[in-house]
Design an enzyme around this catalytic site. Structure first.
Site, PDB file in Angstrom:
ATOM      1  N   GLY A 106      34.494  18.294 -10.673  1.00  0.00           N
ATOM      2  CA  GLY A 106      35.532  19.277 -10.390  1.00  0.00           C
ATOM      3  C   GLY A 106      34.986  20.693 -10.467  1.00  0.00           C
ATOM      4  N   ALA A 107      34.310  21.005 -11.578  1.00  0.00           N
ATOM      5  CA  ALA A 107      33.756  22.357 -11.760  1.00  0.00           C
ATOM      6  C   ALA A 107      32.740  22.654 -10.658  1.00  0.00           C
ATOM      7  CB  ALA A 107      33.107  22.482 -13.138  1.00  0.00           C
ATOM      8  N   ASN A 108      31.891  21.668 -10.336  1.00  0.00           N
ATOM      9  CA  ASN A 108      30.899  21.880  -9.269  1.00  0.00           C
ATOM     10  C   ASN A 108      31.592  22.271  -7.964  1.00  0.00           C
ATOM     11  OD1 ASN A 108      28.938  21.029 -11.067  1.00  0.00           O
ATOM     12  ND2 ASN A 108      28.728  18.986 -10.183  1.00  0.00           N
ATOM     13  N   GLY A 141      30.324  18.523 -14.177  1.00  0.00           N
ATOM     14  CA  GLY A 141      31.594  17.858 -13.852  1.00  0.00           C
ATOM     15  C   GLY A 141      31.840  18.067 -12.366  1.00  0.00           C
ATOM     16  N   GLY A 168      19.345  21.412 -11.013  1.00  0.00           N
ATOM     17  CA  GLY A 168      20.514  21.814 -11.799  1.00  0.00           C
ATOM     18  C   GLY A 168      21.818  21.476 -11.102  1.00  0.00           C
ATOM     19  N   ASN A 208      30.634   9.183   0.127  1.00  0.00           N
ATOM     20  CA  ASN A 208      29.242   8.998   0.533  1.00  0.00           C
ATOM     21  C   ASN A 208      29.110   7.598   1.137  1.00  0.00           C
ATOM     22  OD1 ASN A 208      28.814   7.160  -1.568  1.00  0.00           O
ATOM     23  ND2 ASN A 208      27.833   8.665  -2.902  1.00  0.00           N
ATOM     24  N   GLY A 244      26.500  16.328  -3.023  1.00  0.00           N
ATOM     25  CA  GLY A 244      27.805  15.928  -2.485  1.00  0.00           C
ATOM     26  C   GLY A 244      28.904  16.896  -2.903  1.00  0.00           C
ATOM     27  N   ASP A 245      28.871  17.337  -4.159  1.00  0.00           N
ATOM     28  CA  ASP A 245      29.903  18.269  -4.651  1.00  0.00           C
ATOM     29  C   ASP A 245      29.799  19.614  -3.932  1.00  0.00           C
ATOM     30  OD1 ASP A 245      30.456  16.239  -6.433  1.00  0.00           O
ATOM     31  OD2 ASP A 245      29.482  17.204  -8.141  1.00  0.00           O
TER      32      ASP A 245
HETATM   33  P1  ADP Z   1      26.312  12.413  -2.718  1.00  0.00           P
HETATM   34  O1  ADP Z   1      25.568  13.347  -3.614  1.00  0.00           O
HETATM   35  O2  ADP Z   1      27.799  12.474  -2.910  1.00  0.00           O
HETATM   36  O3  ADP Z   1      25.767  11.016  -2.672  1.00  0.00           O
HETATM   37  P2  ADP Z   1      24.913  12.914  -0.206  1.00  0.00           P
HETATM   38  O4  ADP Z   1      23.642  12.507  -0.883  1.00  0.00           O
HETATM   39  O5  ADP Z   1      25.349  12.097   0.953  1.00  0.00           O
HETATM   40  O6  ADP Z   1      26.127  13.041  -1.239  1.00  0.00           O
HETATM   41  O7  ADP Z   1      24.699  14.444   0.255  1.00  0.00           O
HETATM   42  C1  ADP Z   1      25.738  15.268   0.700  1.00  0.00           C
HETATM   43  C2  ADP Z   1      25.236  16.159   1.827  1.00  0.00           C
HETATM   44  O8  ADP Z   1      24.163  17.005   1.337  1.00  0.00           O
HETATM   45  C3  ADP Z   1      24.656  15.419   3.033  1.00  0.00           C
HETATM   46  O9  ADP Z   1      25.682  15.081   3.957  1.00  0.00           O
HETATM   47  C4  ADP Z   1      23.671  16.444   3.584  1.00  0.00           C
HETATM   48  O10 ADP Z   1      24.349  17.393   4.395  1.00  0.00           O
HETATM   49  C5  ADP Z   1      23.158  17.139   2.333  1.00  0.00           C
HETATM   50  N1  ADP Z   1      21.922  16.482   1.870  1.00  0.00           N
HETATM   51  C6  ADP Z   1      21.796  15.541   0.905  1.00  0.00           C
HETATM   52  N2  ADP Z   1      20.518  15.127   0.770  1.00  0.00           N
HETATM   53  C7  ADP Z   1      19.806  15.839   1.682  1.00  0.00           C
HETATM   54  C8  ADP Z   1      18.407  15.890   2.061  1.00  0.00           C
HETATM   55  N3  ADP Z   1      17.486  15.112   1.456  1.00  0.00           N
HETATM   56  N4  ADP Z   1      18.052  16.758   3.029  1.00  0.00           N
HETATM   57  C9  ADP Z   1      18.955  17.561   3.637  1.00  0.00           C
HETATM   58  N5  ADP Z   1      20.279  17.548   3.349  1.00  0.00           N
HETATM   59  C10 ADP Z   1      20.692  16.702   2.388  1.00  0.00           C
END
Ligand code: ADP
Length: 293
Positions: free
Chosen positions: A39-41, A37, A273, A178, A237-238
């Site tokens: 929120g939990a994350n 979830g 995970g 994102n 992202g979380d």
């Molecule tokens: P969401 O999961 O919400 O789509 P993102 O994929 O944009 O979010 O990832 C969130 C953050 O995690 C990025 O801004 C970055 O800092 C980090 N991140 C995500 N994917 C990578 C990756 N392949 N290599 C390094 N950092 C990453």
């Protein structure tokens, strides 16, 4: 302190030889259950980033293990209500090629009431953060109450709905999106992100890092991601959001909090995970990211 109005889910990962078609019954070869979830994350991420976090939410009678696990992870649970219903859950089917489909049931997450939120926020102090996503109910009431109390409001608008963002916009201090969500918001409003009435917007760009749009400074700044060996991008992202808000709550300036959040995100994508494997502050600070960003 961070008050996180957020979802709590059981993530059930079923391994199957192939994904079932209509009318088909297949026996799963494996079942793993984890805490999830958005929120939990985010609560776990913020707690691992050394912030004090009070989770506001609900689980069913079958979800007391989730509450216990949050507690073990350092999240305060006094405002998670146990109600007579089913805990939110995601049944995630994964076939031999790693392809998946997911059935999500909101359960108790959609039974969070304004009264529960009010009872929690009555204990908050000016300057505290309210953090929200879109997997529970009650965001408008929570944001309004938080503003009356002089709290700072951070909103990670996922799963994305443009109308949720537009109705909350004037109460949000920090919006986290994102790249896909940022585009959807610009398309829906016809307004460039920099022209929205929000002090700080952070757009995450996966392996490309993130962008910070500051209305206060009338400036925009890009940050490169740290290098990582990607295993599973779920929860990146979380983790980023939990760490970002925790950093700000602990008095960091935005660029410093972004650096910390990006390091946590980069470590998270190298792990398989969700909430259970979010890196803690020591992992993040001790890791050698080389030249990195
Ligand atoms: P969401 O999961 O919400 O789509 P993102 O994929 O944009 O979010 O990832 C969130 C953050 O995690 C990025 O801004 C970055 O800092 C980090 N991140 C995500 N994917 C990578 C990756 N392949 N290599 C390094 N950092 C990453």
């Amino acid at each position: 302190m961070i008050w996180n109005l957020g979802s709590i889910n059981a993530d059930n990962f079923y391994r199957l030889p192939h994904l079932p078609g209509p009318g088909e019954t297949i026996a799963a070869t494996d079942l793993r259950q984890g805490l999830g979830g958005k929120g939990a994350n985010m609560s776990v991420a913020a707690a691992r980033a050394a912030a004090r976090v009070m989770h506001i939410g609900a689980v069913g009678q079958d979800g007391t293990w989730a509450l216990q696990r949050l507690l073990e992870y350092g999240v305060e649970t006094a405002h998670i209500t146990v109600i007579d219903t089913t805990t939110g859950h995601a049944n995630i089917h994964i076939d031999a090629d790693g392809e998946n489909n997911i059935v999500l049931f909101p359960g108790a997450n959609h039974m969070v009431t304004d009264q529960m939120i009010g009872a929690a926020l009555a204990e908050a102090s000016p300057g505290d953060f309210l953090l929200m996503q879109n997997e529970t109910l009650g965001q408008p009431f929570a944001a309004e109450t938080a503003k009356l109390l002089g709290m700072r409001v951070a909103y990670a608008a996922a799963p994305f709905r443009a109308d949720s963002v537009t109705r909350l916009m004037d109460k949000v201090d920090l919006l986290i999106l994102n790249a896909v969500e940022a585009q959807q918001l610009e398309d829906a409003t016809g307004i460039a992100l920099g022209d929205l009435p929000i002090a700080d917007i952070v757009v995450t760009l996966g392996a490309d890092g993130c962008r910070w749009i500051s209305a206060t400074n009338e400036a925009e700044r890009s940050f490169a991601a740290f290098r990582s060996d990607v295993v599973d991008t779920t929860g990146a992202g979380d983790t980023f959001t939990g760490y970002l808000v925790a950093g700000l709550d602990r008095g960091m300036k935005m660029p410093e909090a972004i650096e910390l959040a990006q390091k946590a995100g980069a470590l998270m994508v190298a792990r398989q995970g969700t909430a259970d494997v979010i890196p803690d502050l020591k992992d993040v600070l001790d890791h050698d990211f080389g030249q990195g960003a």
